[in-house]
Design an enzyme around this catalytic site. Structure first.
Site, PDB file in Angstrom:
ATOM      1  N   LYS A 269      92.144 -28.963-140.182  1.00 37.02           N
ATOM      2  CA  LYS A 269      91.830 -28.706-141.588  1.00 37.02           C
ATOM      3  C   LYS A 269      93.154 -28.530-142.349  1.00 37.02           C
ATOM      4  O   LYS A 269      93.865 -29.499-142.577  1.00 37.02           O
ATOM      5  CB  LYS A 269      90.907 -27.499-141.689  1.00 37.02           C
ATOM      6  CG  LYS A 269      89.572 -27.714-140.949  1.00 37.02           C
ATOM      7  CD  LYS A 269      88.654 -26.501-141.092  1.00 37.02           C
ATOM      8  CE  LYS A 269      87.421 -26.626-140.216  1.00 37.02           C
ATOM      9  NZ  LYS A 269      86.492 -27.673-140.667  1.00 37.02           N
TER      10      LYS A 269
ATOM     11  N   PHE B 162      79.856 -20.177-139.006  1.00 36.76           N
ATOM     12  CA  PHE B 162      79.673 -21.588-138.681  1.00 36.76           C
ATOM     13  C   PHE B 162      78.916 -21.607-137.355  1.00 36.76           C
ATOM     14  O   PHE B 162      79.246 -20.872-136.423  1.00 36.76           O
ATOM     15  CB  PHE B 162      81.029 -22.298-138.545  1.00 36.76           C
ATOM     16  CG  PHE B 162      80.899 -23.759-138.246  1.00 36.76           C
ATOM     17  CD1 PHE B 162      80.548 -24.658-139.243  1.00 36.76           C
ATOM     18  CD2 PHE B 162      81.095 -24.246-136.960  1.00 36.76           C
ATOM     19  CE1 PHE B 162      80.412 -26.008-138.965  1.00 36.76           C
ATOM     20  CE2 PHE B 162      80.951 -25.600-136.676  1.00 36.76           C
ATOM     21  CZ  PHE B 162      80.613 -26.487-137.678  1.00 36.76           C
TER      22      PHE B 162
END
Lengths: 394, 394
Positions: A221, A126
């Protein structure tokens, strides 16, 4: 009713975690974006209201002691610890993932010491980890070397100081070999930093068992902490005395209220703290973590794999062959808790999916991501998502 | 009724800001700790409940766009801007003060360029600024030189890269000469970073007017943002293109959702962002800032000086001479919005004060701090605080 509908019903009926869904605020959409923002645990609104109205509004400054504000970073760290296979006293919560990557990576380079001047970073990471790694390299006089995770063992050497890896790839959902790669880094005499953003709360991590050096992760998340909720930093107990933070704020001082001119680091995980903890977001996260009471991560992993297996099966049954390409490995040992499907018109497809009540997300240029949160996603959701997907792809 | 009681009544009756108190959650204590944690603005609980229940619980991931989550750091920065004398587009909110000090100071050193290898830091600073300055110096190859603010002009030279100063001293409440010191730093060819923690929301700062280079501040004191609410970073518009952040997280990328491997900084103040913004705390702060609608900072400053003048007068009238020593300058030009009194038994005195409903704080080893927040503290509070103080000192 199709055969897959029947299967979904049976799987839901046998699901030991099915009751957990009632602990979340849900509605009639299929929410497969918990790998971006977890759903709201029902306990959170009341807790946050108490923090705001009573702890802040009435007790005000007294809450730093009386409401346990001051010790929240390490207390909540200890609540996350069992979810990532860590004993207590090794995790503090606070700051963003990016800031924690910086602390961990600079800390790792400093542990490695003289003569080691290279940081290896997951080439498929990422982006923020790569940007921060570049800054950490620049500020510690290291070279930065992007390497695909599978090639990391061959890239290690006597110059390697630290290696930054993702446990699960944010794009493809590929699960990397944490034990094997950690061993390889250690054999090369270097230190490893694992980014757990896409694995914590979805599968066993085993930080202590695999002797991971440092780790970071977000909590919004699979841990459902809320939008932008604080991240965490794990520093293995044996390394804590040597952890030399590049962000030695007053909260990491051995005597924070001593108001000393000279810096002296606290013992233990507290050394990873920086500034005043962000109490509203932090205590919302603490409440959100209560949904984990009595939930073994192994059960979550078993259901996660069953969900993604079933999704792949439904996609294969409903979607014409060749219309999408699955980027996520089929082997369980290489799969996180998401499925990534590639197709040229992914952006438009995701818009149509969302309009029909199936929420995933789109990652440019051509990826459909579907995250499966075992605590609130069921098998009927999975079947419906695949069916609606097939319709939108038509 | 004493003469001072009568004066307090008259002053309260003439106070144009008196009505603002109703916009806060208050009770019958005298709260003089708003320089540590501001009181709760009454608008906040309802707003936070909406953010949690509707924006997160119902809209979920859609809120990043639909509820304005993504742009919150710069939008709230623009709301703070007029309070510190800054035009829009120069402030972003996020991270802690300590983290922002790191960004600002490293950024300043990088602007100064080759040949300048010394950071000057306020020798009387709140400790975290000193610790972070030491880290910034170490990581940029600079020497760190602690200097008392009054001696800063003489300490500057051709090697000075950056100077980190506090607008108001956290301990004594002394207001430093921001325009004069900024000019001196500029004449030396260096860059100045001002810490506004104890001035923003209490007095005019004039960042643009005085051509300050960079500034940081917290939002939980006179800005009433809540416990550990996010801090902010100001980068003067003319310097933004040269601001090279040591924490270049994905939120500061020119194209954050492009998921590029290579880093390219955003234009403007956004360059000061790092990771995912902490939405719950950030939107609580945004709500809290609504109490400033229609309130000129100049009016706040006028009342602040009247409050501290009156407190000093009441203390002189009630407390036996020599029992306490005032550390805060009498001259208005050198006074922030707090009064610091020194006495050997300050720790015990503060405990007794708090037990009697006058909330200040104690700073080791011997300082009583009283902060005066003009938006919710009145003159009767001031008289009562001095009277109770005299009693506890007896």
């Amino acid at each position: 009713m199709s055969e897959l509908n029947v299967r979904a019903e049976k799987l839901d009926a046998a699901d030991e975690l099915a009751g957990k869904r009632a602990e979340f605020v849900t509605d009639d959409v299929v929410y497969l974006d918990g790998n971006s923002l977890g759903a709201l645990p029902a306990v959170v609104p009341g807790r946050v209201a108490d923090v705001v109205r009573r702890q802040w509004g009435e007790l005000r400054i007294r809450s730093w002691e009386e409401s346990g504000w001051w010790t929240a970073p390490e207390r909540i760290g200890d609540r996350i610890a069992p979810l990532v296979g860590a004993a207590a006293g090794q995790i503090v919560v606070g700051d963003s993932t990016s800031v924690n990557v910086f602390k961990a990576l600079v800390g790792a380079v400093r542990m490695a010491g003289e003569g080691r001047d290279e940081i290896v970073v997951d080439a498929t990471t990422f982006p923020t980890d790569g940007y921060i790694a570049e800054s950490a390299a620049r500020m510690t006089g290291c070279a930065l070397r992007p390497v695909a995770p599978a090639d990391v063992p061959d890239a290690l050497g006597g110059r390697t100081a630290a290696v930054l890896l993702n446990h699960v790839d944010y794009r493809t959902g590929r699960l990397h070999d944490l034990p094997g790669l950690t061993d390889a880094v250690h054999e090369a005499g270097a230190y490893v930093v694992w980014d757990l953003c896409h694995s914590a709360g979805a599968l066993p991590v085993g930080l202590d068992e695999h002797a991971v050096d440092l780790a970071v992760g977000c909590t919004y998340k699979y841990l459902n902490g809320g939008p932008g909720s604080p991240a965490y930093l794990y520093v293995r107990r044996e390394l804590q005395d040597r952890f030399d933070s590049p962000l030695p704020g007053w909260n990491s001082h051995a005597e924070p209220f001593g108001m000393r001119t000279g810096y002296a680091p606290a013992a233990g995980a507290l050394r990873g703290r920086v500034g005043t903890p962000d109490i509203l977001s932090m205590l919302a996260l603490e409440a959100a973590l209560e949904v984990w009471d009595g939930v073994p991560v192994e059960a979550v992993r078993a259901k996660s794999l069953a969900l993604t297996d079933f999704f792949l099966e439904c996609v294969a049954a409903y979607v014409p062959e060749g219309r999408v390409e699955c980027l996520t490995p089929v082997a369980h040992a290489e799969r996180g808790s998401q499925i990534a499907l590639r197709c040229d018109d992914a952006g438009d497809v995701m818009k149509r999916l969302i309009a029909q009540g199936v929420i995933g997300d789109f990652r440019a240029p051509d990826v459909l991501r579907f995250g499966f949160t075992p605590l609130y996603v069921g098998f009927a959701d999975v079947e419906r998502a695949a069916r609606v997907l097939a319709g939108t792809l038509d």
